[in-house]
Design a protein around this motif. Sequence first.
Motif, PDB file in Angstrom:
ATOM      1  N   GLU A 261      -4.196  -0.533   4.947  1.00 23.50           N
ATOM      2  CA  GLU A 261      -3.693   0.541   4.089  1.00 23.50           C
ATOM      3  C   GLU A 261      -3.761   1.905   4.766  1.00 23.50           C
ATOM      4  O   GLU A 261      -2.943   2.774   4.486  1.00 23.50           O
ATOM      5  CB  GLU A 261      -4.509   0.599   2.782  1.00 23.50           C
ATOM      6  CG  GLU A 261      -4.383  -0.657   1.931  1.00 23.50           C
ATOM      7  CD  GLU A 261      -5.257  -0.589   0.692  1.00 23.50           C
ATOM      8  OE1 GLU A 261      -5.978   0.425   0.524  1.00 23.50           O
ATOM      9  OE2 GLU A 261      -5.228  -1.537  -0.108  1.00 23.50           O
ATOM     10  N   ARG A 262      -4.737   2.084   5.646  1.00 27.47           N
ATOM     11  CA  ARG A 262      -4.922   3.385   6.299  1.00 27.47           C
ATOM     12  C   ARG A 262      -5.306   3.175   7.757  1.00 27.47           C
ATOM     13  O   ARG A 262      -6.228   2.410   8.045  1.00 27.47           O
ATOM     14  CB  ARG A 262      -5.999   4.196   5.578  1.00 27.47           C
ATOM     15  CG  ARG A 262      -6.174   5.612   6.101  1.00 27.47           C
ATOM     16  CD  ARG A 262      -7.331   6.324   5.394  1.00 27.47           C
ATOM     17  NE  ARG A 262      -7.390   7.734   5.759  1.00 27.47           N
ATOM     18  CZ  ARG A 262      -6.841   8.711   5.060  1.00 27.47           C
ATOM     19  NH1 ARG A 262      -6.215   8.423   3.922  1.00 27.47           N
ATOM     20  NH2 ARG A 262      -6.919   9.972   5.461  1.00 27.47           N
ATOM     21  N   LEU A 263      -4.607   3.873   8.653  1.00 26.44           N
ATOM     22  CA  LEU A 263      -4.877   3.760  10.086  1.00 26.44           C
ATOM     23  C   LEU A 263      -5.026   5.156  10.679  1.00 26.44           C
ATOM     24  O   LEU A 263      -4.132   5.997  10.554  1.00 26.44           O
ATOM     25  CB  LEU A 263      -3.733   3.017  10.786  1.00 26.44           C
ATOM     26  CG  LEU A 263      -3.783   2.986  12.322  1.00 26.44           C
ATOM     27  CD1 LEU A 263      -5.028   2.235  12.794  1.00 26.44           C
ATOM     28  CD2 LEU A 263      -2.521   2.352  12.890  1.00 26.44           C
ATOM     29  N   ILE A 264      -6.168   5.400  11.338  1.00 26.61           N
ATOM     30  CA  ILE A 264      -6.421   6.665  12.021  1.00 26.61           C
ATOM     31  C   ILE A 264      -6.711   6.356  13.485  1.00 26.61           C
ATOM     32  O   ILE A 264      -7.682   5.663  13.794  1.00 26.61           O
ATOM     33  CB  ILE A 264      -7.603   7.429  11.398  1.00 26.61           C
ATOM     34  CG1 ILE A 264      -7.351   7.691   9.908  1.00 26.61           C
ATOM     35  CG2 ILE A 264      -7.838   8.739  12.131  1.00 26.61           C
ATOM     36  CD1 ILE A 264      -8.515   8.351   9.207  1.00 26.61           C
ATOM     37  N   GLY A 265      -5.859   6.858  14.362  1.00 28.41           N
ATOM     38  CA  GLY A 265      -6.046   6.647  15.791  1.00 28.41           C
ATOM     39  C   GLY A 265      -6.261   7.976  16.493  1.00 28.41           C
ATOM     40  O   GLY A 265      -5.363   8.820  16.503  1.00 28.41           O
ATOM     41  N   HIS A 266      -7.434   8.152  17.063  1.00 28.88           N
ATOM     42  CA  HIS A 266      -7.753   9.407  17.731  1.00 28.88           C
ATOM     43  C   HIS A 266      -7.370   9.326  19.209  1.00 28.88           C
ATOM     44  O   HIS A 266      -6.515   8.537  19.596  1.00 28.88           O
ATOM     45  CB  HIS A 266      -9.241   9.732  17.543  1.00 28.88           C
ATOM     46  CG  HIS A 266      -9.625   9.999  16.129  1.00 28.88           C
ATOM     47  ND1 HIS A 266      -9.469  11.235  15.527  1.00 28.88           N
ATOM     48  CD2 HIS A 266     -10.139   9.177  15.163  1.00 28.88           C
ATOM     49  CE1 HIS A 266      -9.883  11.175  14.278  1.00 28.88           C
ATOM     50  NE2 HIS A 266     -10.288   9.946  14.031  1.00 28.88           N
ATOM     51  N   ILE A 267      -8.004  10.103  20.018  1.00 27.37           N
ATOM     52  CA  ILE A 267      -7.654  10.268  21.423  1.00 27.37           C
ATOM     53  C   ILE A 267      -7.536   8.925  22.154  1.00 27.37           C
ATOM     54  O   ILE A 267      -8.380   8.041  21.986  1.00 27.37           O
ATOM     55  CB  ILE A 267      -8.689  11.180  22.110  1.00 27.37           C
ATOM     56  CG1 ILE A 267      -8.273  11.500  23.545  1.00 27.37           C
ATOM     57  CG2 ILE A 267     -10.092  10.587  22.049  1.00 27.37           C
ATOM     58  CD1 ILE A 267      -9.115  12.586  24.176  1.00 27.37           C
ATOM     59  N   TYR A 268      -6.477   8.765  22.912  1.00 25.10           N
ATOM     60  CA  TYR A 268      -6.175   7.595  23.751  1.00 25.10           C
ATOM     61  C   TYR A 268      -5.877   6.326  22.964  1.00 25.10           C
ATOM     62  O   TYR A 268      -5.703   5.263  23.561  1.00 25.10           O
ATOM     63  CB  TYR A 268      -7.311   7.312  24.752  1.00 25.10           C
ATOM     64  CG  TYR A 268      -7.470   8.382  25.800  1.00 25.10           C
ATOM     65  CD1 TYR A 268      -6.425   8.690  26.670  1.00 25.10           C
ATOM     66  CD2 TYR A 268      -8.646   9.101  25.916  1.00 25.10           C
ATOM     67  CE1 TYR A 268      -6.553   9.686  27.623  1.00 25.10           C
ATOM     68  CE2 TYR A 268      -8.787  10.100  26.871  1.00 25.10           C
ATOM     69  CZ  TYR A 268      -7.738  10.389  27.714  1.00 25.10           C
ATOM     70  OH  TYR A 268      -7.877  11.365  28.653  1.00 25.10           O
ATOM     71  N   PHE A 269      -5.792   6.391  21.658  1.00 25.56           N
ATOM     72  CA  PHE A 269      -5.524   5.176  20.886  1.00 25.56           C
ATOM     73  C   PHE A 269      -4.116   4.664  21.144  1.00 25.56           C
ATOM     74  O   PHE A 269      -3.917   3.476  21.416  1.00 25.56           O
ATOM     75  CB  PHE A 269      -5.735   5.454  19.392  1.00 25.56           C
ATOM     76  CG  PHE A 269      -5.472   4.258  18.516  1.00 25.56           C
ATOM     77  CD1 PHE A 269      -6.268   3.140  18.606  1.00 25.56           C
ATOM     78  CD2 PHE A 269      -4.433   4.261  17.601  1.00 25.56           C
ATOM     79  CE1 PHE A 269      -6.036   2.028  17.797  1.00 25.56           C
ATOM     80  CE2 PHE A 269      -4.196   3.167  16.786  1.00 25.56           C
ATOM     81  CZ  PHE A 269      -4.992   2.048  16.884  1.00 25.56           C
ATOM     82  N   THR A 270      -3.112   5.549  21.048  1.00 31.50           N
ATOM     83  CA  THR A 270      -1.737   5.090  21.310  1.00 31.50           C
ATOM     84  C   THR A 270      -1.561   4.714  22.775  1.00 31.50           C
ATOM     85  O   THR A 270      -0.770   3.830  23.097  1.00 31.50           O
ATOM     86  CB  THR A 270      -0.712   6.166  20.915  1.00 31.50           C
ATOM     87  OG1 THR A 270      -1.055   7.418  21.529  1.00 31.50           O
ATOM     88  CG2 THR A 270      -0.662   6.339  19.411  1.00 31.50           C
ATOM     89  N   LYS A 271      -2.301   5.375  23.660  1.00 33.49           N
ATOM     90  CA  LYS A 271      -2.262   4.987  25.080  1.00 33.49           C
ATOM     91  C   LYS A 271      -2.753   3.562  25.241  1.00 33.49           C
ATOM     92  O   LYS A 271      -2.153   2.753  25.963  1.00 33.49           O
ATOM     93  CB  LYS A 271      -3.106   5.951  25.900  1.00 33.49           C
ATOM     94  CG  LYS A 271      -3.281   5.558  27.368  1.00 33.49           C
ATOM     95  CD  LYS A 271      -1.986   5.683  28.138  1.00 33.49           C
ATOM     96  CE  LYS A 271      -1.633   7.148  28.335  1.00 33.49           C
ATOM     97  NZ  LYS A 271      -0.399   7.301  29.137  1.00 33.49           N
TER      98      LYS A 271
END
Length: 421
Positions: A261-271
Amino acid sequence: MEDTEVRDLLSDLPHSILESILSRLPIRDAVSSSILSTKWRYRWTTLTHLVFDDNCVQTCNDRSLLEGNLISFITRTLFLHQGPIHKFQLSTSYLQCCPDIDQWLLFLSRSDVKELVLELGEGEWFRIPSCLFNCKKLTRLELCRCEFDPPPSFKGFLYLKSLNLYQVLVGPEAIESLISSCPVLESLSLSYFDSLALTVRAPNLKYLCLEGEFTDICLENTPQLLAMSVAMYMTEDTAEHFEQSSSCNFMKFLGGVPLLERLIGHIYFTKYLSVGNRPGKLQITYSHLRVIELYQVSFEDMKEILVVLRLITNAPSLTELKISGSSHTSAATEATDLAFWAKECPKDCTFKQLKCVTMTEMSGVPHEMEFIKFLLATSPVLEEMSISPYVYVVDCRLNMLIELLKFRRASGQAKILFVQD
């Protein structure tokens, strides 16, 4: 003559109410209540929640005296206590490696404690004694600045629902074994782990928070996961590992969480998710995913952009989107690969529930602007889009604003807020 005797109305209250009153007091004040009258002398001794911190002792400049007073207060409190202890919390900067803590934990292991929180001061880390693993009734466990190694005889915490490990030294096999041996675990938080390759097997897990230098993460059996927050710190070793990896991190991490339901991706997560990411239609739809927050996304890396697109276009219930950029350069005048958007964006894509978009740290690079253009054109119920330029990007702000005003909006009520600090 009137009766001058004053009735002790407070002491005559039902035991449950008195216990409720005492439980709301700091433990130091609750223990001090014993001097009120003979009726109150042992009232506090049946409290089921014991929370100790630095405020339990009077402050002074003598560190050793503070430590001694705190140890004496906790030991005396436990010695006089009667009945079960459901919660024991020790949050102190005064104690680090202290043999008395071992004795307290041994006492608690015989008291069917359900919630145990240890937050110890900086310095030499406290090694958890094996008796902690005899606390069979634990439902919540939080450890900070500790190290531990479960004994071979440990079969798991069968009732543990919440596990929080912050700055804890433990082997990768031990942490994975601990997680998988908690069959009803619902909340897991791991913070400040170094160079850890982690596989999570927790069929009832609902909330996940990861922070540290993870070389790899695999959510192997987490079908009930509802919310997660991930922050990955990059070192030369982890960066090299990312470059050499051939597996699809996107599917390893997000391939088995259909209820998210909720996704939080901080530094380098999408990398991290972009490593091994393969174009094509996803085999999973995030039908319940309503909130996505992605930070430090590089809009100069086509693989990271593709990760963002795959996420949001497979989240039909998305209502709120927050993205911060990391392309902290002046906007380029040309981009040769803008055909990417026509190729990768689904022709029939519509964000039917997206109402709020927040874009921060924007630099005005072409792919940032194309992404904003795509969102505005495909969000018919959008109410507000907030855009904040990167603080050091000054020259191109006017051009960004002019271009934004040209973009077609699928929603007639959509407001664009251009926020300048």
